[in-house]
Design a protein around this motif. Structure first.
Motif, PDB file in Angstrom:
ATOM      1  N   TYR A 152     -23.387  -1.588  13.562  1.00 42.08           N
ATOM      2  CA  TYR A 152     -23.165  -1.940  15.164  1.00 42.08           C
ATOM      3  C   TYR A 152     -24.686  -1.582  16.238  1.00 42.08           C
ATOM      4  O   TYR A 152     -25.151  -1.013  16.487  1.00 42.08           O
ATOM      5  CB  TYR A 152     -22.056  -1.125  16.107  1.00 42.08           C
ATOM      6  CG  TYR A 152     -21.185  -0.936  17.097  1.00 42.08           C
ATOM      7  CD1 TYR A 152     -20.884  -1.469  16.792  1.00 42.08           C
ATOM      8  CD2 TYR A 152     -21.924   0.055  18.418  1.00 42.08           C
ATOM      9  CE1 TYR A 152     -20.014  -2.025  18.879  1.00 42.08           C
ATOM     10  CE2 TYR A 152     -21.631  -1.111  19.515  1.00 42.08           C
ATOM     11  CZ  TYR A 152     -20.739  -1.335  19.667  1.00 42.08           C
ATOM     12  OH  TYR A 152     -19.815  -1.716  20.782  1.00 42.08           O
ATOM     13  N   ILE A 153     -24.426  -3.246  17.110  1.00 43.50           N
ATOM     14  CA  ILE A 153     -25.638  -3.184  17.377  1.00 43.50           C
ATOM     15  C   ILE A 153     -25.705  -3.841  18.782  1.00 43.50           C
ATOM     16  O   ILE A 153     -25.971  -3.990  19.898  1.00 43.50           O
ATOM     17  CB  ILE A 153     -26.222  -4.490  16.655  1.00 43.50           C
ATOM     18  CG1 ILE A 153     -25.163  -6.422  16.733  1.00 43.50           C
ATOM     19  CG2 ILE A 153     -26.576  -4.630  15.394  1.00 43.50           C
ATOM     20  CD1 ILE A 153     -26.452  -7.000  15.992  1.00 43.50           C
ATOM     21  N   GLY A 154     -23.809  -3.060  19.725  1.00 42.30           N
ATOM     22  CA  GLY A 154     -23.468  -3.628  20.542  1.00 42.30           C
ATOM     23  C   GLY A 154     -22.985  -4.971  20.968  1.00 42.30           C
ATOM     24  O   GLY A 154     -22.142  -6.049  19.999  1.00 42.30           O
ATOM     25  N   GLU A 155     -23.405  -5.540  21.705  1.00 45.65           N
ATOM     26  CA  GLU A 155     -22.840  -6.821  22.213  1.00 45.65           C
ATOM     27  C   GLU A 155     -23.896  -8.189  22.160  1.00 45.65           C
ATOM     28  O   GLU A 155     -23.422  -8.734  22.179  1.00 45.65           O
ATOM     29  CB  GLU A 155     -22.268  -6.835  23.607  1.00 45.65           C
ATOM     30  CG  GLU A 155     -21.312  -5.806  24.535  1.00 45.65           C
ATOM     31  CD  GLU A 155     -21.085  -5.754  25.731  1.00 45.65           C
ATOM     32  OE1 GLU A 155     -21.727  -7.151  26.487  1.00 45.65           O
ATOM     33  OE2 GLU A 155     -20.176  -5.343  26.591  1.00 45.65           O
ATOM     34  N   ALA A 323     -19.433   5.671   8.856  1.00 42.79           N
ATOM     35  CA  ALA A 323     -18.477   4.615   9.283  1.00 42.79           C
ATOM     36  C   ALA A 323     -17.881   5.054  10.218  1.00 42.79           C
ATOM     37  O   ALA A 323     -17.668   6.333  10.336  1.00 42.79           O
ATOM     38  CB  ALA A 323     -17.658   3.616   8.008  1.00 42.79           C
ATOM     39  N   CYS A 324     -16.944   4.357  11.332  1.00 39.57           N
ATOM     40  CA  CYS A 324     -16.431   4.237  12.473  1.00 39.57           C
ATOM     41  C   CYS A 324     -15.679   3.240  13.066  1.00 39.57           C
ATOM     42  O   CYS A 324     -15.731   2.203  12.628  1.00 39.57           O
ATOM     43  CB  CYS A 324     -17.009   5.725  13.800  1.00 39.57           C
ATOM     44  SG  CYS A 324     -18.088   4.417  13.968  1.00 39.57           S
ATOM     45  N   SER A 330     -13.427  -1.380  12.331  1.00 39.01           N
ATOM     46  CA  SER A 330     -14.614  -0.375  10.971  1.00 39.01           C
ATOM     47  C   SER A 330     -16.003  -0.830  11.533  1.00 39.01           C
ATOM     48  O   SER A 330     -16.302  -2.308  11.174  1.00 39.01           O
ATOM     49  CB  SER A 330     -14.183  -0.325   9.892  1.00 39.01           C
ATOM     50  OG  SER A 330     -15.336   0.473   9.484  1.00 39.01           O
ATOM     51  N   VAL A 331     -16.670  -0.044  11.624  1.00 37.33           N
ATOM     52  CA  VAL A 331     -18.100  -0.666  11.951  1.00 37.33           C
ATOM     53  C   VAL A 331     -19.497   0.053  10.877  1.00 37.33           C
ATOM     54  O   VAL A 331     -18.593   1.744  11.172  1.00 37.33           O
ATOM     55  CB  VAL A 331     -18.542  -0.810  13.569  1.00 37.33           C
ATOM     56  CG1 VAL A 331     -18.102  -2.203  13.967  1.00 37.33           C
ATOM     57  CG2 VAL A 331     -18.713   0.281  14.240  1.00 37.33           C
ATOM     58  N   PHE A 332     -20.245   0.101  11.598  1.00 34.22           N
ATOM     59  CA  PHE A 332     -21.909   1.797  10.925  1.00 34.22           C
ATOM     60  C   PHE A 332     -22.216   1.483  11.869  1.00 34.22           C
ATOM     61  O   PHE A 332     -22.904   0.857  12.249  1.00 34.22           O
ATOM     62  CB  PHE A 332     -22.125   1.194   9.447  1.00 34.22           C
ATOM     63  CG  PHE A 332     -23.369   1.797   8.865  1.00 34.22           C
ATOM     64  CD1 PHE A 332     -22.643   3.154   7.956  1.00 34.22           C
ATOM     65  CD2 PHE A 332     -25.006   2.072   9.511  1.00 34.22           C
ATOM     66  CE1 PHE A 332     -23.718   3.495   7.795  1.00 34.22           C
ATOM     67  CE2 PHE A 332     -25.434   3.129   8.906  1.00 34.22           C
ATOM     68  CZ  PHE A 332     -24.747   3.512   8.079  1.00 34.22           C
ATOM     69  N   THR A 333     -21.950   3.345  12.428  1.00 40.01           N
ATOM     70  CA  THR A 333     -22.667   3.655  13.623  1.00 40.01           C
ATOM     71  C   THR A 333     -24.012   4.057  13.382  1.00 40.01           C
ATOM     72  O   THR A 333     -24.033   5.176  11.504  1.00 40.01           O
ATOM     73  CB  THR A 333     -22.310   4.616  14.350  1.00 40.01           C
ATOM     74  OG1 THR A 333     -22.982   4.815  15.238  1.00 40.01           O
ATOM     75  CG2 THR A 333     -21.693   5.499  14.030  1.00 40.01           C
ATOM     76  N   GLN A 365     -21.865   7.917  16.870  1.00 41.17           N
ATOM     77  CA  GLN A 365     -21.074   9.079  16.498  1.00 41.17           C
ATOM     78  C   GLN A 365     -22.032  10.389  15.491  1.00 41.17           C
ATOM     79  O   GLN A 365     -22.285   8.801  14.328  1.00 41.17           O
ATOM     80  CB  GLN A 365     -19.153   9.532  16.457  1.00 41.17           C
ATOM     81  CG  GLN A 365     -18.784   8.782  14.512  1.00 41.17           C
ATOM     82  CD  GLN A 365     -18.007   9.164  14.311  1.00 41.17           C
ATOM     83  OE1 GLN A 365     -16.558   8.048  15.537  1.00 41.17           O
ATOM     84  NE2 GLN A 365     -17.208   8.902  13.109  1.00 41.17           N
ATOM     85  N   ASN A 366     -21.829  11.558  14.962  1.00 42.80           N
ATOM     86  CA  ASN A 366     -22.247  12.306  14.170  1.00 42.80           C
ATOM     87  C   ASN A 366     -21.867  12.872  13.511  1.00 42.80           C
ATOM     88  O   ASN A 366     -21.564  13.963  13.556  1.00 42.80           O
ATOM     89  CB  ASN A 366     -23.845  11.970  14.731  1.00 42.80           C
ATOM     90  CG  ASN A 366     -25.206  12.746  13.586  1.00 42.80           C
ATOM     91  OD1 ASN A 366     -24.794  13.158  12.586  1.00 42.80           O
ATOM     92  ND2 ASN A 366     -26.145  12.303  13.870  1.00 42.80           N
TER      93      ASN A 366
END
Length: 409
Positions: A152-155, A323-324, A330-333, A365-366
């Protein structure tokens, strides 16, 4: 007997005279040359003739040498344009700082995936494989960072995922948009790029007659085909299956990244033992499907150094995270602190550390522990069969549904 007629101009004194002397040039030495002088003059004439022939041969050699040089330059430029595809280069400001050039080189490698039926106006698909390679030439070490495609990199993209940056970017070459984002968010320099069409990956493997790879456990696809565990020679289709398959793993895309390490290890091991005939065999496929801004001279220089790096000095990492969900997808943070630790320890050997707070990455999240965030996985451990990752990541439901009778193809 009749008398011979007498010459009225004959005079007895002429019998004692020789033939009249030939006129002598006023510029010549009127004295008769001695035998020694005659030999010296002949030697001088011979030496002059020899020097003249030598000059003539040198002139011919110089002309041939010049023609060969022009031809070599033309061939080099032709091959260089074929290898680089005539593509553009990355922005200079995102490259390695001048003080470290020659010690470290950083390369962005990306596997491009094109979805069937979709239009790609700039010729760039999704970068579903993203690998950042930092070659510490001074210490003879290579660190490789796998960046999950769903990071995930935002917009920056409509999907919020990193794999769409190059696809939706407006830069030239398109991959420059991804290189710039990695520089801005991870604070990592990027000197060069290499992209490969994922559909063509198998063509390159087939071009070299297959590749020997270690499969850590049985991998079963959605159709019940199984690639059995063990070290074996696989063809291009099977290699593509290994790189793409993700439904066999409990953590899907992350499991696929870890499986890809076995392929990277096999490719590096094959490359390090490449005979010239294999280079010639793979070149047509390479030129057709690979795009890069690494010219032939730099490529040759790097290749001679890479083959000397021992496998225990090649370490592979994955960006720490989990993943979240963001909305309905679903994305990877990333995990900021763990990511910063890896980058500072292995990817900034001669640069000041960058604290997690200065990274532009987004942590949503973590909640789960990170895999290999401290030591990574060496190519040596994969080659020797001592790598720890394997059975614990297999999805039992996916594995149970497979058949062991048919190999993956």
């Amino acid at each position: 007997m009749a008398k011979k007629p007498t010459n009225p101009y004959y005079h007895p004194e002429e019998q004692r005279r020789g033939a009249p002397p030939r006129p002598v040039s006023p510029y010549s030495d009127q004295r008769a040359a001695s035998p020694a002088q005659q030999r010296a003059a002949a030697a001088r004439r011979k030496k002059a003739a020899k020097a003249k022939r030598r000059k003539r041969r040198l002139a011919v050699f110089a002309a041939v040498l010049l023609a060969c040089a022009v031809l070599c330059v033309a061939v080099y430029n032709l091959l260089n344009n074929l290898v680089t595809g005539g593509g553009g280069v990355l922005p200079g400001e995102i490259g390695t700082e001048d003080a470290l050039k020659g010690d470290v080189v950083n390369i962005l490698c990306a596997g491009i995936d094109f979805e069937e039926g979709r239009e790609y106006p700039n010729g760039m698909g999704f970068t579903d494989v993203i690998l950042y390679v930092s070659f510490d030439m001074k210490a003879n070490k290579i660190s490789m960072l796998q960046i999950p495609r769903d990071t995930y990199i935002g917009e920056a993209t409509t999907t919020g995922k990193i794999n769409a940056v190059a696809l939706q970017g407006k830069s030239e070459p398109p991959i420059a948009a991804l290189a710039t984002l990695i520089n801005q968010q991870f604070k990592l320099p990027v000197d060069y790029y290499v992209t490969i069409d994922m559909d063509a990956f198998k063509a390159i493997v087939d071009a070299i007659g297959g590749i020997e790879v270690t499969v850590p456990f049985d991998i079963t696809d959605d159709y019940g085909n199984t690639l059995h565990a063990g070290t074996q020679l696989i063809d291009g289709a099977t290699a593509e299956f290994m790189v793409r398959q993700r439904h066999n793993y409990g953590n899907a895309d992350i499991g696929r990244l870890e499986m890809q390490r076995y392929m990277y290890s096999a490719l590096l091991k094959t490359f390090k033992s490449f005979p010239i005939k294999d280079i010639l065999k793979v070149m047509p496929a390479y030129i057709q499907y690979v795009k890069t801004d690494i010219n032939l001279a730099k490529m040759g220089s790097l290749a001679t150094k890479v083959v000397k790096v021992p496998s225990e000095n090649i370490v592979m990492f994955k960006v720490p995270g989990e993943a979240c969900m963001v909305g309905s997808q679903s994305v990877f943070t990333v995990h900021l602190e763990a990511t910063a630790n890896i980058l500072n320890s292995y990817f900034r050997p001669y640069s000041a550390p960058v604290p997690a707070a200065e990274l532009s990455l987004i942590e949503l999240q973590n909640t789960v522990p990170d895999v290999d965030s401290g030591t990574g996985q060496t190519m040596d451990s994969i080659d020797s069969g001592t790598a720890q990752w394997g059975q614990g990541n297999v999805d039992p439901n996916a594995a149970a549904g497979g058949s062991s009778s048919a190999p993956a193809a």
